[in-house]
Enzyme design. Structure first.
Site, short mmCIF file in Angstrom:
data_model
loop_
_atom_site.label_atom_id
_atom_site.label_comp_id
_atom_site.label_asym_id
_atom_site.label_seq_id
_atom_site.Cartn_x
_atom_site.Cartn_y
_atom_site.Cartn_z
N HIS A 56 45.79 37.85 35.92
CA HIS A 56 46.37 37.54 34.61
C HIS A 56 47.18 36.24 34.67
O HIS A 56 47.08 35.39 33.79
CB HIS A 56 47.31 38.66 34.15
CG HIS A 56 46.66 39.97 33.85
ND1 HIS A 56 47.09 41.16 34.41
CD2 HIS A 56 45.63 40.30 33.03
CE1 HIS A 56 46.35 42.16 33.94
NE2 HIS A 56 45.45 41.66 33.10
N ARG A 73 35.92 37.88 34.12
CA ARG A 73 35.78 37.92 35.57
C ARG A 73 34.32 37.89 35.98
O ARG A 73 33.94 37.24 36.92
CB ARG A 73 36.41 39.21 36.12
CG ARG A 73 37.89 39.16 36.14
CD ARG A 73 38.47 40.54 36.22
NE ARG A 73 38.28 41.25 34.97
CZ ARG A 73 38.87 42.38 34.66
NH1 ARG A 73 39.66 42.95 35.54
NH2 ARG A 73 38.67 42.96 33.50
N SER A 78 43.76 45.59 36.96
CA SER A 78 44.96 46.43 36.97
C SER A 78 44.61 47.83 37.44
O SER A 78 45.38 48.47 38.17
CB SER A 78 45.59 46.50 35.58
OG SER A 78 45.99 45.23 35.15
P1 ADP Z 1 42.84 45.00 28.00
O1 ADP Z 1 43.26 46.42 28.02
O2 ADP Z 1 43.01 44.33 26.67
O3 ADP Z 1 41.49 44.70 28.62
P2 ADP Z 1 44.01 43.92 30.41
O4 ADP Z 1 45.46 43.83 30.69
O5 ADP Z 1 43.19 44.82 31.27
O6 ADP Z 1 43.93 44.30 28.89
O7 ADP Z 1 43.37 42.48 30.44
C1 ADP Z 1 43.77 41.47 29.56
C2 ADP Z 1 42.79 40.32 29.66
O8 ADP Z 1 42.87 39.75 30.96
C3 ADP Z 1 41.32 40.69 29.46
O9 ADP Z 1 40.68 39.61 28.81
C4 ADP Z 1 40.81 40.84 30.87
O10 ADP Z 1 39.41 40.58 30.93
C5 ADP Z 1 41.60 39.76 31.56
N1 ADP Z 1 41.76 40.01 32.99
C6 ADP Z 1 42.15 41.13 33.61
N2 ADP Z 1 42.16 40.97 34.95
C7 ADP Z 1 41.75 39.71 35.18
C8 ADP Z 1 41.51 38.93 36.36
N3 ADP Z 1 41.65 39.43 37.58
N4 ADP Z 1 41.09 37.67 36.20
C9 ADP Z 1 40.90 37.17 34.98
N5 ADP Z 1 41.07 37.82 33.83
C10 ADP Z 1 41.49 39.08 33.92
#
Ligand code: ADP
Length: 147
Positions: free
Chosen positions: A18, A91, A129
């Site tokens: 993130h 990703r 996460s």
């Molecule tokens: P949501 O529940 O909206 O998917 P997340 O907190 O899981 O929320 O993720 C928020 C955003 O960050 C999403 O667009 C997700 O694809 C992206 N994201 C999560 N982990 C990573 C990562 N390791 N690298 C890049 N983007 C990520």
């Protein structure tokens, strides 16, 4: 004109993936609001206060980045903040279908912003996460994965 983008998510918890996306976004926008959803269909492991606190600590002293919460439709929140874009991370191909649907559905609700997809550093393409929670729950170490 200040160009504001919203980076919405659950951030349960915030990971280095993130943060990588947020720092990349900073090259494109003047201001990024990291917006933690209060209405996510996922039931979070960390409380809203904990997730906000992790984000605020990780982003302390980074100019142009704010941390906030939102409830209801993301598209309404985008309007209220007068943002021109929503940032999402991609990703792998597996993220694509859901993200594509969301982006087009959001555009139906509000045509006055774009969804911008950013790819993290390769090191973070396998990081989520949910994996961090699982490793931690089973007693593994999460150094290098989360701030
Ligand atoms: P949501 O529940 O909206 O998917 P997340 O907190 O899981 O929320 O993720 C928020 C955003 O960050 C999403 O667009 C997700 O694809 C992206 N994201 C999560 N982990 C990573 C990562 N390791 N690298 C890049 N983007 C990520």
């Amino acid at each position: 004109m200040i160009r504001t983008a919203i980076y919405p998510g659950s951030f349960d918890p915030v990971t280095n993936g993130h943060l990588d996306i947020i720092h990349r976004g900073k090259h494109l926008f003047d201001r990024i609001i990291v917006a933690v959803s209060k209405d996510s269909h996922k039931s979070p492991y960390f409380s809203l206060e904990e997730r906000l606190s992790f984000l605020r600590t990780a982003l302390k002293g980074t100019p142009g980045i704010g941390v906030d919460t939102f409830s209801g439709l993301l598209t309404n929140y985008v309007k209220i903040q007068k943002a021109c874009a929503v940032i999402r991370g991609l990703r792998a191909v597996s993220d694509f279908e859901y993200e594509f649907q969301m982006a087009l559905m959001n555009r139906r609700q509000n045509t006055r912003f774009e969804t911008v997809f950013l790819m993290p550093d390769e090191r973070y393409t396998y990081l989520s996460s949910s994996l961090v929670r699982e490793i931690s729950r089973l007693g593994g170490h999460v150094r290098g994965l989360v701030p």
